[in-house]
Design a protein around this motif. Sequence first.
Motif, PDB file in Angstrom:
ATOM      1  N   ASN A 189       0.824  -1.215   0.000  1.00 52.69           N
ATOM      2  CA  ASN A 189       0.000   0.000   0.000  1.00 52.69           C
ATOM      3  C   ASN A 189       0.852   1.257   0.000  1.00 52.69           C
ATOM      4  OD1 ASN A 189      -1.971  -1.843   0.230  1.00 52.69           O
ATOM      5  ND2 ASN A 189      -2.583  -1.317   2.300  1.00 52.69           N
ATOM      6  N   THR A 190       1.815   1.331   0.950  1.00 48.89           N
ATOM      7  CA  THR A 190       2.532   2.590   1.139  1.00 48.89           C
ATOM      8  C   THR A 190       3.621   2.769   0.091  1.00 48.89           C
ATOM      9  OG1 THR A 190       2.147   2.206   3.477  1.00 48.89           O
ATOM     10  CG2 THR A 190       3.620   4.019   2.909  1.00 48.89           C
ATOM     11  N   TRP A 191       4.418   1.715  -0.152  1.00 45.29           N
ATOM     12  CA  TRP A 191       5.581   1.910  -1.017  1.00 45.29           C
ATOM     13  C   TRP A 191       5.243   1.720  -2.483  1.00 45.29           C
ATOM     14  CZ3 TRP A 191       8.738  -1.484   2.848  1.00 45.29           C
ATOM     15  CH2 TRP A 191       9.004  -0.717   3.983  1.00 45.29           C
ATOM     16  N   LEU A 192       4.391   0.730  -2.779  1.00 44.52           N
ATOM     17  CA  LEU A 192       4.071   0.496  -4.187  1.00 44.52           C
ATOM     18  C   LEU A 192       2.760   1.154  -4.596  1.00 44.52           C
ATOM     19  CD1 LEU A 192       5.173  -3.203  -4.741  1.00 44.52           C
ATOM     20  CD2 LEU A 192       6.430  -1.102  -5.163  1.00 44.52           C
ATOM     21  N   GLY A 193       1.985   1.628  -3.621  1.00 43.94           N
ATOM     22  CA  GLY A 193       0.722   2.269  -3.946  1.00 43.94           C
ATOM     23  C   GLY A 193      -0.277   1.341  -4.603  1.00 43.94           C
ATOM     24  N   MET A 194      -0.269   0.070  -4.213  1.00 39.62           N
ATOM     25  CA  MET A 194      -1.177  -0.918  -4.798  1.00 39.62           C
ATOM     26  C   MET A 194      -2.084  -1.475  -3.707  1.00 39.62           C
ATOM     27  SD  MET A 194       1.618  -3.086  -6.906  1.00 39.62           S
ATOM     28  CE  MET A 194       0.532  -4.501  -7.050  1.00 39.62           C
ATOM     29  N   PRO A 195      -3.221  -2.051  -4.088  1.00 39.54           N
ATOM     30  CA  PRO A 195      -3.988  -2.804  -3.088  1.00 39.54           C
ATOM     31  C   PRO A 195      -3.274  -4.106  -2.748  1.00 39.54           C
ATOM     32  CG  PRO A 195      -5.021  -3.004  -5.239  1.00 39.54           C
ATOM     33  CD  PRO A 195      -3.911  -2.007  -5.389  1.00 39.54           C
ATOM     34  N   LEU A 196      -3.613  -4.709  -1.598  1.00 37.09           N
ATOM     35  CA  LEU A 196      -2.985  -5.972  -1.200  1.00 37.09           C
ATOM     36  C   LEU A 196      -3.356  -7.055  -2.200  1.00 37.09           C
ATOM     37  CD1 LEU A 196      -3.511  -6.154   2.658  1.00 37.09           C
ATOM     38  CD2 LEU A 196      -1.388  -5.753   1.440  1.00 37.09           C
ATOM     39  N   PRO A 197      -2.382  -7.865  -2.652  1.00 36.78           N
ATOM     40  CA  PRO A 197      -2.719  -8.954  -3.568  1.00 36.78           C
ATOM     41  C   PRO A 197      -3.646  -9.969  -2.914  1.00 36.78           C
ATOM     42  CG  PRO A 197      -0.345  -8.604  -3.423  1.00 36.78           C
ATOM     43  CD  PRO A 197      -0.968  -7.801  -2.348  1.00 36.78           C
ATOM     44  N   GLU A 198      -4.479 -10.610  -3.715  1.00 30.39           N
ATOM     45  CA  GLU A 198      -5.418 -11.606  -3.194  1.00 30.39           C
ATOM     46  C   GLU A 198      -4.673 -12.830  -2.670  1.00 30.39           C
ATOM     47  OE1 GLU A 198      -8.998 -12.067  -3.074  1.00 30.39           O
ATOM     48  OE2 GLU A 198      -8.812  -9.882  -3.015  1.00 30.39           O
ATOM     49  N   ASN A 199      -3.658 -13.242  -3.453  1.00 29.01           N
ATOM     50  CA  ASN A 199      -2.921 -14.450  -3.088  1.00 29.01           C
ATOM     51  C   ASN A 199      -2.127 -14.216  -1.801  1.00 29.01           C
ATOM     52  OD1 ASN A 199      -0.621 -16.330  -2.997  1.00 29.01           O
ATOM     53  ND2 ASN A 199      -1.515 -17.061  -4.917  1.00 29.01           N
ATOM     54  N   ILE A 200      -2.313 -15.134  -0.831  1.00 32.25           N
ATOM     55  CA  ILE A 200      -1.677 -14.941   0.473  1.00 32.25           C
ATOM     56  C   ILE A 200      -0.158 -14.959   0.342  1.00 32.25           C
ATOM     57  CG2 ILE A 200      -1.334 -16.027   2.717  1.00 32.25           C
ATOM     58  CD1 ILE A 200      -4.249 -16.896   2.607  1.00 32.25           C
ATOM     59  N   PHE A 201       0.369 -15.897  -0.469  1.00 33.74           N
ATOM     60  CA  PHE A 201       1.822 -16.010  -0.578  1.00 33.74           C
ATOM     61  C   PHE A 201       2.425 -14.772  -1.234  1.00 33.74           C
ATOM     62  CE2 PHE A 201       0.897 -20.532  -0.051  1.00 33.74           C
ATOM     63  CZ  PHE A 201       1.776 -20.789   0.973  1.00 33.74           C
ATOM     64  N   LEU A 202       1.741 -14.281  -2.269  1.00 37.55           N
ATOM     65  CA  LEU A 202       2.237 -13.080  -2.931  1.00 37.55           C
ATOM     66  C   LEU A 202       2.178 -11.898  -1.971  1.00 37.55           C
ATOM     67  CD1 LEU A 202       3.276 -12.009  -5.596  1.00 37.55           C
ATOM     68  CD2 LEU A 202       0.921 -11.429  -6.215  1.00 37.55           C
ATOM     69  N   ARG A 203       1.078 -11.834  -1.178  1.00 40.82           N
ATOM     70  CA  ARG A 203       0.898 -10.732  -0.237  1.00 40.82           C
ATOM     71  C   ARG A 203       2.020 -10.728   0.792  1.00 40.82           C
ATOM     72  NH1 ARG A 203      -4.060 -11.693   3.334  1.00 40.82           N
ATOM     73  NH2 ARG A 203      -2.522 -12.469   4.819  1.00 40.82           N
ATOM     74  N   GLU A 204       2.389 -11.923   1.283  1.00 42.19           N
ATOM     75  CA  GLU A 204       3.389 -11.998   2.352  1.00 42.19           C
ATOM     76  C   GLU A 204       4.801 -12.220   1.831  1.00 42.19           C
ATOM     77  OE1 GLU A 204       2.594 -11.037   5.171  1.00 42.19           O
ATOM     78  OE2 GLU A 204       0.424 -11.041   4.832  1.00 42.19           O
ATOM     79  N   LEU A 205       4.982 -12.115   0.512  1.00 45.13           N
ATOM     80  CA  LEU A 205       6.300 -12.361  -0.070  1.00 45.13           C
ATOM     81  C   LEU A 205       7.398 -11.497   0.553  1.00 45.13           C
ATOM     82  CD1 LEU A 205       7.330 -14.296  -2.209  1.00 45.13           C
ATOM     83  CD2 LEU A 205       7.276 -12.416  -3.840  1.00 45.13           C
ATOM     84  N   GLY A 257       7.570 -10.233   3.513  1.00 43.31           N
ATOM     85  CA  GLY A 257       7.837 -10.714   4.880  1.00 43.31           C
ATOM     86  C   GLY A 257       8.635 -11.995   4.871  1.00 43.31           C
ATOM     87  N   PHE A 258       8.238 -12.947   3.994  1.00 44.21           N
ATOM     88  CA  PHE A 258       8.989 -14.200   3.902  1.00 44.21           C
ATOM     89  C   PHE A 258      10.417 -13.919   3.476  1.00 44.21           C
ATOM     90  CE2 PHE A 258       4.810 -16.450   3.505  1.00 44.21           C
ATOM     91  CZ  PHE A 258       4.993 -17.273   4.595  1.00 44.21           C
ATOM     92  N   ALA A 259      10.592 -12.986   2.535  1.00 48.49           N
ATOM     93  CA  ALA A 259      11.946 -12.663   2.072  1.00 48.49           C
ATOM     94  C   ALA A 259      12.793 -12.153   3.233  1.00 48.49           C
ATOM     95  CB  ALA A 259      11.876 -11.622   0.954  1.00 48.49           C
ATOM     96  N   VAL A 260      12.207 -11.275   4.068  1.00 46.60           N
ATOM     97  CA  VAL A 260      12.965 -10.737   5.197  1.00 46.60           C
ATOM     98  C   VAL A 260      13.342 -11.855   6.155  1.00 46.60           C
ATOM     99  CG1 VAL A 260      12.755  -9.283   7.245  1.00 46.60           C
ATOM    100  CG2 VAL A 260      11.985  -8.421   5.047  1.00 46.60           C
ATOM    101  N   VAL A 261      12.374 -12.732   6.488  1.00 44.41           N
ATOM    102  CA  VAL A 261      12.645 -13.794   7.461  1.00 44.41           C
ATOM    103  C   VAL A 261      13.681 -14.771   6.922  1.00 44.41           C
ATOM    104  CG1 VAL A 261      11.616 -15.733   8.686  1.00 44.41           C
ATOM    105  CG2 VAL A 261      10.392 -13.572   8.542  1.00 44.41           C
ATOM    106  N   ILE A 262      13.545 -15.129   5.649  1.00 43.05           N
ATOM    107  CA  ILE A 262      14.501 -16.082   5.070  1.00 43.05           C
ATOM    108  C   ILE A 262      15.887 -15.458   5.005  1.00 43.05           C
ATOM    109  CG2 ILE A 262      15.120 -17.297   2.940  1.00 43.05           C
ATOM    110  CD1 ILE A 262      12.087 -17.771   2.569  1.00 43.05           C
ATOM    111  N   PHE A 263      15.939 -14.161   4.636  1.00 49.81           N
ATOM    112  CA  PHE A 263      17.237 -13.480   4.633  1.00 49.81           C
ATOM    113  C   PHE A 263      17.840 -13.506   6.029  1.00 49.81           C
ATOM    114  CE2 PHE A 263      19.681  -9.645   5.523  1.00 49.81           C
ATOM    115  CZ  PHE A 263      20.665  -9.742   4.569  1.00 49.81           C
ATOM    116  N   TYR A 264      17.013 -13.223   7.023  1.00 53.41           N
ATOM    117  CA  TYR A 264      17.511 -13.101   8.399  1.00 53.41           C
ATOM    118  C   TYR A 264      18.118 -14.416   8.875  1.00 53.41           C
ATOM    119  CZ  TYR A 264      17.449 -11.774  13.348  1.00 53.41           C
ATOM    120  OH  TYR A 264      17.800 -11.483  14.645  1.00 53.41           O
ATOM    121  N   PHE A 265      17.430 -15.540   8.625  1.00 55.52           N
ATOM    122  CA  PHE A 265      17.899 -16.794   9.196  1.00 55.52           C
ATOM    123  C   PHE A 265      18.788 -17.594   8.256  1.00 55.52           C
ATOM    124  CE2 PHE A 265      14.314 -16.177  12.144  1.00 55.52           C
ATOM    125  CZ  PHE A 265      15.045 -16.254  13.304  1.00 55.52           C
ATOM    126  N   ALA A 266      18.660 -17.384   6.954  1.00 53.77           N
ATOM    127  CA  ALA A 266      19.455 -18.186   6.027  1.00 53.77           C
ATOM    128  C   ALA A 266      20.681 -17.429   5.515  1.00 53.77           C
ATOM    129  CB  ALA A 266      18.597 -18.624   4.842  1.00 53.77           C
TER     130      ALA A 266
END
Lengths: 362, 175
Positions: free
Chosen positions: A274-290, A292-301
């Motif tokens: 919403n804030t950075w890309l100015g888009m509505p949240l994607p319907e797909n849950i995985f795409l929406r949380e992509l 967040g997953f990227a941050v977590v995977i970067f952090y631990f892997a």
Amino acid sequence: MEFAEKIKHFLDWLLGPVTFFLFSVIGFGAMIAFRGWWTRTPVALSLFGLSVVVFLLSMTDAQFRVIIEKPDNIPIVIMLCSIGFLLWLAFRKMAINDGLIEQGLPTIEARESKKRVMCWPDLIYSEFLIAILVTIALLWWAIEIKAPLEEPANPAVTPNPSKAPWYFLGLQEMLVYYDPWLAGVVFPTLIIGGLQAIPYIDMNTKGNGYFTFKERPFAITVYLFGFIVLWVLLIMLGTFLRGPNWSFFGFFEYWDIHKLTSLNNVNLSEYFWNTWLGMPLPENIFLRELPGFAVVIFYFAALPPILANTVFKRFFIECGFIRYNVMANLFLFMAALPIKMALRWLFNLKYIVGIPEWFFNI
Amino acid sequence: MASTTPPTRTANAQLTRRSFLESVSTGWFIFTAACIAGLSATARFFFPNDLFEPPTRFKIGLPENYAPNSVDENWKAKYRIWVVRDGEKIVILNATCTHLGCTPNWLLTEGKFKCPCHGSGFYRDGINFEGPAPRPLERFKLSLAADGQIEVDKSRKYQKELGQWNDPDSFLKIS
């Protein structure tokens, strides 16, 4: 009087969440960096005297007295005092021993271990005396300070604020920032398992049976950060600084149930789309949380190998692959708590990965 | 006088192979029976004679009793619900925080529900906006009974994150 009020306001500001944690961390660093200075007896006594004076002056404030004199909170005041004393004792011996080791002299403990005392009367006598004193103190405490009993439990009424037993207040504070499955299950398991794993991770053979800082700076700093900042100070925060509706209150602030704090929490996905890309949240849950997953995977892997090539280079060589990765991941899990606290306080970040549909939030 | 010597252990023992097996089997039988009795008593414990559970279906009066744009707390102590009415819609909110199950308080001046355990906050419609609560408060089924009263059915709940708040049973339109 005006001046006293100003000081109280300043202290209340100091005890706000961000400043409290920031100054705790700074104070923790200063405690370690200036251990040779503040542990010297005149300095330590002055610091102790100063805190007693501040405490006694604060007791003239009605609100402060209400919090301090709660029967639930008296043990915590005692605990804070004893932890202060034990920290002083340990750091004093560390500072002295480090000096002795540098000069090639035997440590305090090495000298003391040559001395012998008689079991009777030296040991038994003092044990007996202390047992009597403790019994008297406990009896007095039990008679003088009433147990804080409340009305029968009612599922429709939750006391406000609702506080865990004092030793769990650190956990309760974690639950403000992480989902129950993380803060209530994963983190406590990792705390217990991680503490048990320390002897198998630790490759440093020094510091056995004597106090030293210079020979084990990393181990002592990390352990004390976890114990003092992330456990004891969180207990203190939960006891004295959390009031009605689990809002923050300074020592001298009236526990106003209507205190307004703006806590409009936002998930990382909402920030990203919403804030950075100015888009509505994607319907797909995985795409929406992509993100967040990227941050977590970067952090631990990705962070463990990056750290192994930079700041933890020596550890990686000493420990080997598996041991290093266990250590690095435990370290990152521990660091995750203050990181999330700072993100919540500074950016109102709620969850990095937020999937309420599946009860999965990080 | 050799015959009067105190009986030794072997002389005293009447224990034959047969009697040993008999006593062991008796003992084992009694032990097993006691275990079964104890376990059944434990199992019985899970089905008490009397359950102090409030009914899941109950009536809460006429829709006109609830003022527009209000949160009614009168049923919170008895049924742990709030009756929330905005302009023309009545919904029943479950007074259980979606974080760890404490009972939040309705703060009239702030116009929000606030949980005393970890500080979760919800708007009047039940949507979470502050603190750690991961999802909005749950709603219960409600309908108009034959006598014109609102009937709540707590056995059916509606969660917003699953898109169930659009279900016509989850709210009551007032003309």
